[in-house]
Design an enzyme around this catalytic site. Sequence first.
Site, PDB file in Angstrom:
ATOM      1  N   LYS A  44       0.771  17.350   7.511  1.00 40.27           N
ATOM      2  CA  LYS A  44      -0.221  16.413   8.054  1.00 40.27           C
ATOM      3  C   LYS A  44       0.478  15.122   8.496  1.00 40.27           C
ATOM      4  CE  LYS A  44      -1.164  14.774   3.363  1.00 40.27           C
ATOM      5  NZ  LYS A  44      -2.064  14.924   2.197  1.00 40.27           N
ATOM      6  N   ARG A 143     -12.834  13.318  -4.435  1.00 39.96           N
ATOM      7  CA  ARG A 143     -12.444  12.984  -3.074  1.00 39.96           C
ATOM      8  C   ARG A 143     -12.987  14.035  -2.115  1.00 39.96           C
ATOM      9  NH1 ARG A 143      -6.221  12.417  -0.931  1.00 39.96           N
ATOM     10  NH2 ARG A 143      -6.318  14.669  -1.182  1.00 39.96           N
ATOM     11  N   TYR A 265      10.298 -17.062  10.656  1.00 46.72           N
ATOM     12  CA  TYR A 265       8.939 -17.611  10.625  1.00 46.72           C
ATOM     13  C   TYR A 265       8.661 -18.296   9.295  1.00 46.72           C
ATOM     14  CZ  TYR A 265       7.418 -15.284  14.907  1.00 46.72           C
ATOM     15  OH  TYR A 265       7.256 -14.892  16.195  1.00 46.72           O
ATOM     16  N   MET A 313       7.976  -9.193  14.015  1.00 46.35           N
ATOM     17  CA  MET A 313       7.453  -7.985  14.664  1.00 46.35           C
ATOM     18  C   MET A 313       8.573  -7.053  15.127  1.00 46.35           C
ATOM     19  SD  MET A 313       5.043  -7.566  18.034  1.00 46.35           S
ATOM     20  CE  MET A 313       3.635  -8.425  17.373  1.00 46.35           C
TER      21      MET A 313
HETATM   22  C1  PLP Z   1      -1.276  15.436   1.084  1.00 49.99           C
HETATM   23  C2  PLP Z   1      -1.701  16.579   0.241  1.00 49.99           C
HETATM   24  C3  PLP Z   1      -0.734  17.386  -0.388  1.00 49.99           C
HETATM   25  C4  PLP Z   1       0.740  17.069  -0.392  1.00 49.99           C
HETATM   26  O1  PLP Z   1       0.976  16.060  -1.343  1.00 49.99           O
HETATM   27  P1  PLP Z   1       2.453  15.545  -1.689  1.00 49.99           P
HETATM   28  O2  PLP Z   1       2.233  14.601  -2.798  1.00 49.99           O
HETATM   29  O3  PLP Z   1       2.967  14.898  -0.445  1.00 49.99           O
HETATM   30  O4  PLP Z   1       3.250  16.727  -2.072  1.00 49.99           O
HETATM   31  C5  PLP Z   1      -1.171  18.521  -1.054  1.00 49.99           C
HETATM   32  N1  PLP Z   1      -2.494  18.822  -1.121  1.00 49.99           N
HETATM   33  C6  PLP Z   1      -3.443  18.038  -0.550  1.00 49.99           C
HETATM   34  C7  PLP Z   1      -4.868  18.418  -0.675  1.00 49.99           C
HETATM   35  C8  PLP Z   1      -3.073  16.875   0.128  1.00 49.99           C
HETATM   36  O5  PLP Z   1      -4.021  16.091   0.661  1.00 49.99           O
END
Ligand code: PLP
Length: 382
Positions: A44, A143, A265, A313
């Site tokens: 992802k 979640r 800055y 930046m």
């Molecule tokens: C992002 C995610 C993972 C991977 O998690 P890591 O801590 O990066 O290994 C696995 N399962 C779900 C449902 C996630 O959202």
Amino acid sequence: MVEPLSVSELSAGARLTVDLAAIQANYRLISGRVQPARTAAVVKADAYGLGARAVAPALYAAGCRVFFVAHLAEAQDLRPILPADAQLYVLNGLQPGAEAACAAEDIRPVLNSPEQIQRWLAAAEVVGRRLPAAIQVDSGMARLGLAPDDVAALAANPEVFERLDVDLVMSHLACADTPDALSNPRQVAAFAALADRLPPRPRSLANSAGSFAAWADHGDLVRPGLALYGGAPIDGLPNPMQAVVTLEARAIQIRTVRAGDGVGYGLTSVADHPRRIATISIGYADGWPRSLGGRGAAWFRGQRLPIAGRVSMDSITLDVTALAEGALQPGDAVELIGPHQSLDQVAHDADTIAYEVLTRLGRRFARTYVGGAASVAPETGG
Ligand SMILES: *Cc1c(COP(=O)(O)O)cnc(C)c1O
């Protein structure tokens, strides 16, 4: 170890090198550890910012056949470049209106609610075949996934499992990287109890940390993300993964400042002695955390060079007084992530997590992929 920036890379301010062979080695390390459970890959957020179009085929070449993304668009981006036997799951679920695209493009939703299950059943009706999906249950993170009551209702309605090809029952851990968290054994037990109520299907619970934790149940499939990209699976314990990312940026100007002169800055960095200051072409617009102002560092020829003043930046300023005069020249590359300064160290200094550092690394860099058997050229430009 770090090579000078090439002429073409000089047009960008910084160079991000992604070692695909290290990602493959990390995949194999986890696979060997958790077998007979299988190992999926979480790609992802553009493979945590590293370029899913390069990373996913490299993982496929290493034997990975199951991939997780967050959004349908991320799955659609990868589907055409992965072979047909690669399974692609969308973690954020089946959004209203996405049913036809998922069914047509062989993308598997992770069904997170009774309502999503109903819509996927309706889509299966339309296309006249059992559509594949994972079902997620909430084992205590609040979640995503079916609540316990929803699981009870689903258990009372097992024909769902005849009309859909449910090939995975999964859940996610809230505190996997905290080995002593009481919620860990509680979630393992809750997941087992919920999954036991449903027809038997392959199970998946563990992320990177869960793949390494002593207490963890690997089930039938583990879902690492961060560890594949070189992050420590369990924060604070020795990191068994190979480093994947090298980030270097070039020096663009070097000056000497007097005692009492402020730098950057807000003029927040003032010393009581003369200093040499080098301006480096990486800033928060590149994803280099602004919280590293006055705290972080870069490295050059084995020397730690602290960041003086705020992160701008497009640039940072380093105190290079410790280097011999003239040792660092405009055009030279300093190391920001690499052999001397790990991703986890940068995250620690920035008061954040390696996930955030990785996923924020911008698209402004010259990107180089090394190693691995990526069958697809990474995206260029940007
Ligand atoms: C992002 C995610 C993972 C991977 O998690 P890591 O801590 O990066 O290994 C696995 N399962 C779900 C449902 C996630 O959202």
